[in-house]
Design an enzyme around this catalytic site. Structure first.
Site, mmCIF file in Angstrom:
data_model
loop_
_atom_site.group_PDB
_atom_site.id
_atom_site.type_symbol
_atom_site.label_atom_id
_atom_site.label_comp_id
_atom_site.label_asym_id
_atom_site.label_seq_id
_atom_site.Cartn_x
_atom_site.Cartn_y
_atom_site.Cartn_z
ATOM 1 C CG HIS A 69 -23.581 -0.165 9.794
ATOM 2 N ND1 HIS A 69 -23.278 -0.684 8.556
ATOM 3 C CD2 HIS A 69 -24.742 -0.745 10.179
ATOM 4 C CE1 HIS A 69 -24.239 -1.540 8.200
ATOM 5 N NE2 HIS A 69 -25.134 -1.596 9.176
ATOM 6 C CD GLU A 104 -26.343 -4.405 12.402
ATOM 7 O OE1 GLU A 104 -26.146 -4.470 11.171
ATOM 8 O OE2 GLU A 104 -26.982 -3.507 12.932
HETATM 9 O O1 LIG Z 1 -27.220 -3.196 8.638
HETATM 10 C C1 LIG Z 1 -28.251 -3.486 9.221
HETATM 11 C C2 LIG Z 1 -28.755 -2.665 10.358
HETATM 12 O O2 LIG Z 1 -27.783 -1.785 10.823
HETATM 13 C C3 LIG Z 1 -29.044 -4.663 8.834
HETATM 14 O O3 LIG Z 1 -29.280 -4.653 7.457
HETATM 15 P P1 LIG Z 1 -30.260 -5.772 6.843
HETATM 16 O O4 LIG Z 1 -31.309 -6.030 7.900
HETATM 17 O O5 LIG Z 1 -30.806 -5.172 5.600
HETATM 18 O O6 LIG Z 1 -29.400 -6.982 6.600
#
Ligand SMILES: O=C(CO)COP(=O)(O)O
Length: 258
Positions: free
Chosen positions: A98, A165
């Site tokens: 992450h 992401e």
């Molecule tokens: O980092 C996230 C999930 O791992 C997403 O964060 P948000 O949905 O708060 O933008």
């Protein structure tokens, strides 16, 4: 094999113990009349809240994951949480890579790689959080490098969840543009196809009501651009919001035969 549709929430370090105790039963009640029930719903809470979610969502057929894991096995590693104990508790997932772990806590590719392998070796599915760090940078380049470095030696046939992401889209009012997401999800599927893994792919980064439908619309005929679900943080903490996203994802996924 992981369920075909996956809709999850990482509560990061937002949840109090009381919020975690309420979230699982409220989500279960919200899907009680849905034929799919809790199938494919998952939550990755902070370490001390894992048993709470296992006792509610996990016991009802949903899935629970950890947000982190030690690179070490059980032993003299004060403060660490081993993959073995997470698997023993009943976790199905562990997150790795992450952007917050990499940026704030300095985790490098080698650390992410070790966590991915430790997770798989303990029989759980890593959630690798992949994507470009900077808006406008090549997503394909970032993904190629992350797949190569983080999945080197990944066991053949092991379960994997890829969360696309883009770091720049996390914690914002809006997700990444749907056309960009659809294009990148198709790239992720190409990378998955080159490996012997039983992988699914979800989108995260300010995902919220309307996000999944918009990505599916942008993907159009090419349904390879439609992710297998969504991974929320902020917009999943509130149960009503989470449930509305669950309904939307299931409806749209059903329309494309998932
Ligand atoms: O980092 C996230 C999930 O791992 C997403 O964060 P948000 O949905 O708060 O933008």
């Amino acid at each position: 094999m992981l369920p075909p549709t996956l809709i999850g929430c990482s509560s990061k370090s937002y949840f109090s113990a009381a919020q975690a105790r309420a979230w699982g039963p409220e989500v279960m009640a919200g899907v009680a009349d849905d034929a799919a029930g809790t199938s494919g719903l998952f939550c990755c809470p902070s370490f001390p809240l894992i048993p709470t979610l296992l006792d509610s969502l996990g016991a009802a057929g949903g899935l629970v994951g950890a947000q982190d894991v030690s690179v070490y096995g059980p032993g003299s590693y004060t403060g660490e949480v081993s993959a073995a104990v997470l698997a023993e508790l009943g976790c199905r997932f562990v997150m790795a890579g992450h952007p917050e772990r990499r940026r704030i806590f300095g985790e490098d590719d080698q650390t992410v790689h070790r966590k991915v392998l430790a997770t798989a070796e303990a029989g759980m599915a890593p959630i690798i959080v992949v994507g470009e760090d900077v808006e406008g940078a090549s997503a394909a380049d970032a993904l190629n490098a992350q797949f190569d470095r983080w999945l080197d030696g990944f066991p053949a046939g092991a379960e994997l969840l890829v969360a696309y992401e883009p770091a720049w889209a996390i914690g914002r009012p809006q997700p990444a543009p749907p056309a960009h997401v659809a294009e990148t999800i198709a790239t992720v599927r190409d990378l998955i196809a080159q490996r012997d893994t039983a992988a699914r792919v979800v989108y995260g980064g300010s995902a919220q009501p309307g996000t999944y439908r918009a990505i599916a619309a942008a993907a159009g005929e090419d349904v390879t651009g439609v992710p297998d679900g969504l991974f929320m943080a902020r917009f999943g903490l509130d149960v009503a919001n989470f449930l509305s996203i669950v309904r939307e994802v299931r409806e749209v996924a059903g329309q494309i035969g998932r």
